[in-house]
Design an enzyme around this catalytic site. Sequence first.
Site, PDB file in Angstrom:
ATOM      1  CG  ASP A  57      -1.904   1.092   1.291  1.00  0.00           C
ATOM      2  OD1 ASP A  57      -2.754   1.146   0.393  1.00  0.00           O
ATOM      3  OD2 ASP A  57      -1.847   1.899   2.236  1.00  0.00           O
ATOM      4  CD  GLU A 109      -2.358   1.985  -3.399  1.00  0.00           C
ATOM      5  OE1 GLU A 109      -3.483   2.480  -3.501  1.00  0.00           O
ATOM      6  OE2 GLU A 109      -1.630   2.167  -2.401  1.00  0.00           O
TER       7      GLU A 109
END
Length: 558
Positions: free
Chosen positions: A220, A282
Amino acid sequence: MNSNPTHQDTPADPATGWWTRATIYQVYPRSFADSDGDGVGDLPGITARLDHLVELGVDALWLSPFYPSPQADAGYDVADYRDVDPLFGTLADADRLITEAHSRGLRVIVDLVPNHTSSAHQWFAAALAAAPGSPERDRYVFRDGSGPDGAQPPNDWTSVFGGPAWTRVTETDGHPGQWYLHLFDSGQPDLNWDNPQVREEFLEVLRFWLDRGVDGYRVDVAHGLIKQTDLADWQEPQEILSGPEIDKPRPPMWDQEGVHEIYRDWRRVLDGYPGERILVAEAWVEPAERLARYVRPDEMHQAFNFEYLLAAWTAPAQYAVITRSLEATDAVGAPTTWVLSNHDVVRHASRLGLPIGGKRPNGIGIGDPQPDAALGLRRARAATLLMLALPGSAYLYQGEELGLPEHTTMPDESRQDPTWARSGHTERGRDGCRVPIPWEADAPSYGFGPTDASWLPQPSLWAEYALDRQRDTPGSTYELYRTALRLRREHRLGEGPLEWLASGDEVLSFRNGALTVLTNFGDAAVPVPTGAELVHASAPLDADGAVPTDVTVWIRSA
């Protein structure tokens, strides 16, 4: 357009790992399947539905966070990286899920959230109890405020969710004190990745889940870990995407050079484990050339291609982003990834039903311009067949195989995304794409769980999208996906090579192996080559065999 019809997807040193051609299915745990009727999906629910993924034909699943968390941002505020939140089950449930997935030939990727912890993490509690300048505070980004009394934030950075990116703490003596950085919610304090203890902690977290059998990590906010040392003000609008020019000044909070050293360390850890474990970034980074830096041979294995997700639904725009993506990843010997939906964006069955070229909404609600549902689904099906024919790895978001649209009429009082509150109720946020998915048309909560409970309200039209209404129904979106994934594997479309075929500005056409792929973006129907065999189509052809507008076909030449 298509000025180079002979581009080949053949990197100089091609990777051959499973991830280079895989189809990976994102499971958002709280909205996939609820085993106990509390209205929130859980790990036992996912385990019970693994056969759906096998039947669909994917290679792996990626699980969004299931760690202990106050759920300030749906689990992306992690309080303990080595356990499972009771909301989702237990460590034993996680172990069983991994074992059951592996027994079915499915790999398991889990989310890792390294940019920030939860404010409920024991490290942050220790930081609040410690003095300014202490080792405990050095694990986060604490700074004195600006102005004569320190009452102003240290700089002008804003949160991705809206509002300032700094919150002032009350010191143990009761007086206003330092400020801490949170690029997202105030319950998500940013870690200081210049601190060796932070780096060592995450190496141990990596090993903890690798030892339990996970096949990799989706990382993330992979572009955010390192901040510019001076934390300089940033006068331009704060955006995660930062422009198409590769040499454009980078925002001081995103895509700093130091992140790459971190991922080289992580790669060495994963390479020490058997079974081809992977790292997926990401990273909302543009242009493609800068994103490709994250997937150099000694760093990550994949990076989400958000430039592709955001590309306009026109032939020139699609050609440009596909070509640029392939060339950028070819240059570093990495596979390209393709994605159309995830838990952070409006579902593409709704997004593509909005006017082309308009502003991309951050959520859609009552009173907002509504998508054309029929047009959106038609284009979504065409976009999916286009995407699944491209060489590289494809990511699917749970429910897209059912053609699920965004919940665009959700009552505002039901919204839980922190974006809604922090933006002053100007951005409706991501709840509309996170609604629990429908399995059975006539069951409580459409089969999501054994009761009517659902943590976000499901729209009444969910029944028509339910899996049991679509399974074995010719022409359904589910069967479209299922057939496409079978053919993708049979024809090894993920391996390429891709060869562009000459076409005008209203048609996109290329050859991948034995199949030719054609998408019609124009108003007039397009004939298929004489004698060609239709292999798959996103919608029926015209009576004379021509390809209608917003339709993709896979054909085999005679």
